[in-house]
Design an enzyme around this catalytic site. Structure first.
Site, PDB file in Angstrom:
ATOM      1  N   GLY A  47      71.919  81.848  55.682  1.00 30.14           N
ATOM      2  CA  GLY A  47      70.963  80.780  55.956  1.00 30.14           C
ATOM      3  C   GLY A  47      70.801  79.891  54.746  1.00 30.14           C
ATOM      4  N   GLN A  52      66.956  74.102  49.046  1.00 28.08           N
ATOM      5  CA  GLN A  52      67.960  74.802  48.242  1.00 28.08           C
ATOM      6  C   GLN A  52      69.109  73.896  47.808  1.00 28.08           C
ATOM      7  OE1 GLN A  52      68.262  78.279  51.149  1.00 28.08           O
ATOM      8  NE2 GLN A  52      68.564  79.277  49.172  1.00 28.08           N
ATOM      9  N   CYS A  90      69.004  86.026  47.985  1.00 25.33           N
ATOM     10  CA  CYS A  90      68.798  84.587  48.170  1.00 25.33           C
ATOM     11  C   CYS A  90      69.860  83.836  47.388  1.00 25.33           C
ATOM     12  CB  CYS A  90      67.403  84.208  47.672  1.00 25.33           C
ATOM     13  SG  CYS A  90      67.039  82.452  47.840  1.00 25.33           S
ATOM     14  N   LEU A  91      70.445  82.848  48.032  1.00 29.30           N
ATOM     15  CA  LEU A  91      71.480  82.058  47.348  1.00 29.30           C
ATOM     16  C   LEU A  91      70.912  81.341  46.123  1.00 29.30           C
ATOM     17  CD1 LEU A  91      73.174  80.627  50.549  1.00 29.30           C
ATOM     18  CD2 LEU A  91      74.161  82.295  48.968  1.00 29.30           C
ATOM     19  N   HIS A 132      62.901  83.980  56.244  1.00 34.76           N
ATOM     20  CA  HIS A 132      63.274  83.696  54.852  1.00 34.76           C
ATOM     21  C   HIS A 132      63.430  82.183  54.638  1.00 34.76           C
ATOM     22  CE1 HIS A 132      65.782  84.823  51.135  1.00 34.76           C
ATOM     23  NE2 HIS A 132      66.011  83.538  51.280  1.00 34.76           N
ATOM     24  N   GLU A 133      64.108  81.520  55.593  1.00 26.39           N
ATOM     25  CA  GLU A 133      64.356  80.069  55.429  1.00 26.39           C
ATOM     26  C   GLU A 133      63.071  79.258  55.578  1.00 26.39           C
ATOM     27  OE1 GLU A 133      67.035  79.409  54.099  1.00 26.39           O
ATOM     28  OE2 GLU A 133      67.917  81.335  54.621  1.00 26.39           O
ATOM     29  N   HIS A 136      61.216  79.179  52.517  1.00 32.51           N
ATOM     30  CA  HIS A 136      61.740  78.199  51.545  1.00 32.51           C
ATOM     31  C   HIS A 136      61.069  76.832  51.731  1.00 32.51           C
ATOM     32  CE1 HIS A 136      64.869  80.006  49.115  1.00 32.51           C
ATOM     33  NE2 HIS A 136      65.480  80.522  50.167  1.00 32.51           N
TER      34      HIS A 136
HETATM   35 NI    NI Z   1      66.812  82.070  50.010  1.00 32.86          NI
END
Ligand code: NI
Length: 175
Positions: A47, A52, A90-91, A132-133, A136
């Site tokens: 995701g 991000q 998390c990226l 999670h997204e 963000h």
């Molecule tokens: Ni993340």
């Protein structure tokens, strides 16, 4: 369209409340395509949210269990009482993983990539990715939801690439 740089912890857009998108115009369609391109170019990516890639707007892409979804202005309108704990990464916080409690099921409402209203009922892994997204978009990171920071752990990139089944499971949810 293009693959964009994923910003990491410390970048200001990760910590602000992202703004609602009022019109799905060409610039938003381009943003969505960049999110898709960036996520698809990222190994283990499940995701990605616009903040991000440095854009403080409410748009996300998920890629969970083989299904890709784009949701603009996503909102959780229903959720299960039941919560499940699962490992997340998390990226934007590369290399760090930890267990996070999430609702087992959520219903998400928003707009699709062309601006049409949509509703997604989802559970388990995909529900986790959505939560999670959406976090963000509110400036919340998964580490904020881990009270006991000793449960956060670091996985070195060479371990991430290993064939070990447990490691693969641990690194599945990079979002
Ligand atoms: Ni993340």
């Amino acid at each position: 369209m293009a693959r964009r740089e994923i910003v990491t912890l410390g970048h200001p857009t990760l910590r602000v409340k992202a703004k609602k998108i009022h019109r799905v115009d060409e610039s938003i369609k381009a943003l969505v395509q960049d999110l898709i391109d960036t996520l698809e170019a990222t190994p283990n990516g499940a995701g990605l949210a616009a903040p991000q890639i440095g854009v403080p707007l409410r748009a996300i892409v998920t890629l969970a269990d083989g299904t890709r979804r784009v949701v603009i202005n996503p909102e959780i309108v229903e959720e299960s009482e039941e919560e499940v704990e699962g490992e997340e990464g998390c990226l934007s916080i590369p290399g760090w993983y930890g267990p996070v409690w999430r609702k087992q099921k959520v219903t998400v409402r928003g707009l699709g990539p062309s601006g049409k209203p949509l509703k997604v009922k989802t559970e388990d892994f995909e529900a986790r990715v959505f939560q999670h997204e959406i976090d963000h978009l509110d400036g919340v990171l998964f580490v904020d939801r881990i009270e006991d920071r000793s449960r956060l752990h670091r996985v070195e990139p060479e371990e991430e690439a290993s064939d070990d089944e447990d490691e693969v499971a641990d690194t599945e949810a990079l979002a």
